[in-house]
Design an enzyme around this catalytic site. Structure first.
Site, PDB file in Angstrom:
ATOM      1  N   PRO A 163      33.373  29.468  25.560  1.00 43.35           N
ATOM      2  CA  PRO A 163      33.420  29.932  26.987  1.00 43.35           C
ATOM      3  C   PRO A 163      34.118  31.176  27.101  1.00 43.35           C
ATOM      4  O   PRO A 163      35.415  31.164  26.894  1.00 43.35           O
ATOM      5  CB  PRO A 163      34.126  28.927  27.683  1.00 43.35           C
ATOM      6  CG  PRO A 163      34.783  27.995  26.814  1.00 43.35           C
ATOM      7  CD  PRO A 163      34.146  28.490  25.347  1.00 43.35           C
ATOM      8  N   ASP A 190      38.542  32.876  23.770  1.00 43.71           N
ATOM      9  CA  ASP A 190      37.941  31.620  24.001  1.00 43.71           C
ATOM     10  C   ASP A 190      38.856  30.671  25.058  1.00 43.71           C
ATOM     11  O   ASP A 190      39.902  30.534  24.814  1.00 43.71           O
ATOM     12  CB  ASP A 190      37.985  30.769  22.563  1.00 43.71           C
ATOM     13  CG  ASP A 190      37.189  29.328  22.789  1.00 43.71           C
ATOM     14  OD1 ASP A 190      37.409  28.775  23.860  1.00 43.71           O
ATOM     15  OD2 ASP A 190      36.682  29.006  21.917  1.00 43.71           O
ATOM     16  N   HIS A 191      38.366  30.757  26.149  1.00 41.86           N
ATOM     17  CA  HIS A 191      39.102  29.983  27.452  1.00 41.86           C
ATOM     18  C   HIS A 191      39.533  28.551  26.879  1.00 41.86           C
ATOM     19  O   HIS A 191      40.500  28.155  27.777  1.00 41.86           O
ATOM     20  CB  HIS A 191      38.518  30.293  28.585  1.00 41.86           C
ATOM     21  CG  HIS A 191      39.317  30.143  29.907  1.00 41.86           C
ATOM     22  ND1 HIS A 191      40.623  29.892  29.876  1.00 41.86           N
ATOM     23  CD2 HIS A 191      39.156  30.654  31.143  1.00 41.86           C
ATOM     24  CE1 HIS A 191      41.269  30.144  30.901  1.00 41.86           C
ATOM     25  NE2 HIS A 191      40.328  30.677  31.666  1.00 41.86           N
ATOM     26  N   ARG A 192      38.796  27.869  25.915  1.00 46.60           N
ATOM     27  CA  ARG A 192      39.279  26.860  25.737  1.00 46.60           C
ATOM     28  C   ARG A 192      40.748  26.490  25.070  1.00 46.60           C
ATOM     29  O   ARG A 192      41.565  25.606  25.276  1.00 46.60           O
ATOM     30  CB  ARG A 192      38.463  26.064  24.737  1.00 46.60           C
ATOM     31  CG  ARG A 192      37.042  25.480  25.489  1.00 46.60           C
ATOM     32  CD  ARG A 192      35.782  25.125  24.515  1.00 46.60           C
ATOM     33  NE  ARG A 192      35.820  25.965  23.468  1.00 46.60           N
ATOM     34  CZ  ARG A 192      35.154  26.236  22.309  1.00 46.60           C
ATOM     35  NH1 ARG A 192      34.598  25.020  22.122  1.00 46.60           N
ATOM     36  NH2 ARG A 192      35.088  26.912  21.464  1.00 46.60           N
ATOM     37  N   ILE A 198      43.075  29.802  25.050  1.00 48.67           N
ATOM     38  CA  ILE A 198      43.750  30.845  25.669  1.00 48.67           C
ATOM     39  C   ILE A 198      43.476  30.968  26.968  1.00 48.67           C
ATOM     40  O   ILE A 198      42.281  31.113  27.479  1.00 48.67           O
ATOM     41  CB  ILE A 198      43.470  32.324  24.890  1.00 48.67           C
ATOM     42  CG1 ILE A 198      43.525  32.101  23.489  1.00 48.67           C
ATOM     43  CG2 ILE A 198      44.004  33.336  25.423  1.00 48.67           C
ATOM     44  CD1 ILE A 198      43.086  33.468  22.633  1.00 48.67           C
TER      45      ILE A 198
END
Ligand code: CAO
Length: 435
Positions: free
Chosen positions: A231, A407-409, A411
């Site tokens: 993501p 990667d929003h998972r 950061i």
């Protein structure tokens, strides 16, 4: 005794000049009373028209694309049901009308299918999820066929009028899925993707087939995996590199003496390693279970190199331990060997963070794709002079645009901007790298 019965369109409400979008039967077919025989579609609704009697379809008097209104002759049936079908009975079952909600998706019935989110996850989710795809546009018989074949209709591109899915579309989708194996219409990391469209572009003009080389095929597979599984969010920022550039120019004679070219990139690598040391989770990977973060204690920086054959990302190992001139020399060596196809496999392994610099070419900002299994990548664009307000006056400053995809998972947005801010601090004032 069998009789011929002309079937005219019954009263279907306030609709006139409605499109025939699908024929569900053909001359010679046997139909049961109330079996849908054709589909009409107006701006607002889709209607299935049922047969008024059981019998055989002798003639169809309409074709797909025709427009019909109340009273239009649709078909002729041969029936045993004597002339028992008075006009009112023709409409014994009201046409099945699917209202606006069903008609809205016309033209967009094949959007990406998203997995169902449990309500609790959906509520807690930070990101707004795109709306679920609208209901696929297809007749009951096509739906039945799709159910029998286990096909998710929202994945099937519809070739019928206004994107309606036909029997042939479903059959074609199954064929494509079987022949392309995992490439078509299968879940990838829980996301279903539509089968690629088979289009003969030569119908529209001259074309030429150019097979992809090995590098491009490999990088395209990796990029696709990253794009689908990570993501992504991209944070943009701008670093004032006026002083850095002055220093760089001052160092040019020394760089020449050492036989290297001092571009901006070694400075960026240096600043990145300093920022990574302060934000270790930017230098990590998620393990495959998705439950653990593997934080790397080494700072190996990959640098995307544009070659004739495609993109490669050689790695500068322990970049934090190297000086500017050494970094400049390594960058030149790696990019030269990348372009002359002399990289060794070990040159391409072990990266923990990547940089993609397009600044030598141009552009303002871009959204680089995270180099999986890393969790962040920095994009560098072309520096330019900009007026900056300082002490009540606009002064010209040299500004370097930065684009950090992450990667929003792993950061959060707040950390991403803290990271880019810190990076900008380092690039604006190189003395900070000494602290
Ligand atoms: N702004 C303005 N000028 C810049 C700049 C920037 N951000 N970055 C580099 N330049 C200048 C350099 O100073 C150099 O100028 P001089 O010749 O006048 O000194 C010139 O542009 C060319 O630089 P370079 O590209 O040869 O060197 P580099 O160290 O900046 O980059 C490398 C090396 C290998 C990263 C680069 O050549 C390259 O291949 N970039 C493309 C990477 C890529 O394709 N990324 C896309 C990935 S996604 O598809």
């Amino acid at each position: 005794m069998a009789e011929l019965l002309e079937f005219h369109l019954p009263d279907i409400g306030e609709f006139e000049n409605v499109d025939v979008v699908e024929l569900l039967v053909a001359p010679g077919d046997r139909v049961e009373k109330e079996q849908s025989i054709l589909v009409l579609e107006s701006d607002k609704a889709t209607m299935e028209i049922p047969a008024p009697v059981s019998g055989v379809v002798k003639e169809l008097r309409v074709a797909v694309g025709d427009q019909v209104s109340e009273g239009s002759l649709l078909a002729v049936f041969e029936t045993q049901e004597a002339a028992a079908a008075p006009t009112e009975d023709h409409a014994a079952r009201a046409p099945e009308v699917r209202g606006e909600a069903a008609a809205q998706p016309i033209g967009t019935p094949n959007a990406l299918a998203l997995p169902d989110l449990p309500p609790d996850e959906a509520e807690g989710a930070e990101i707004a999820h795109p709306p679920r795809p609208a209901r696929a546009h297809a007749s009951p018989s096509v739906r039945l066929l799709a159910r029998e074949l286990g096909v998710e209709l929202t994945l099937v591109p519809g070739s019928g009028s206004k994107g309606r899915i036909t029997k042939e579309d479903v059959q074609g989708f199954v064929k494509a899925s079987l022949s392309k194996g995992s490439a078509a219409g299968v879940p990838i990391a829980g996301v279903h993707v539509a089968a690629p469209l088979e289009i003969d572009f030569s119908k529209f003009g001259a074309t030429e087939i150019q097979p992809l080389n090995r590098i491009r095929k490999l990088s395209s597979a990796n990029l696709h995996r990253s794009w689908v599984t990570v993501p992504h969010v991209t944070q943009f920022d701008e670093a004032d590199i006026t002083d850095l550039d002055t220093f760089r120019r001052q160092q040019k004679p020394e760089a020449e003496r050492r036989g290297v070219k001092l571009t901006f990139l070694p400075f960026v690598v240096k600043a990145v390693t300093a920022a990574l040391a302060e934000f270790p989770h930017f230098n990590s990977s998620l393990d495959n279970s998705g439950e653990n973060l593997i934080v790397k204690k080494y700072l190996n920086v990959g640098v995307a190199v544009d070659t004739e054959n495609g993109l490669v990302v050689p790695v500068i190992r322990e970049a934090d331990r190297k000086g500017l001139f050494e970094l400049a020399g390594l960058l030149e060596d790696l990019s030269h060997r990348a372009r002359t196809r002399k990289l060794r496999p070990s040159d391409l392994q072990g990266g923990s963070f990547s940089i993609s610099s397009l600044g030598g070419i141009g552009g303002t900002f871009f959204t680089p794709i995270v180099n999986h299994p890393e969790v962040a990548i920095l994009g560098v664009s072309k520096m330019s002079w900009k007026p900056v307000l300082q002490g009540g006056e606009f002064v010209p400053r040299l500004i370097l645009p930065l684009s950090l995809s992450y990667d929003h998972r792993v950061i959060d947005g707040a950390d991403a901007v803290r990271f880019t801010r810190r990076l900008c601090d380092f690039l604006s004032d190189l003395r900070l790298l000494l602290i």
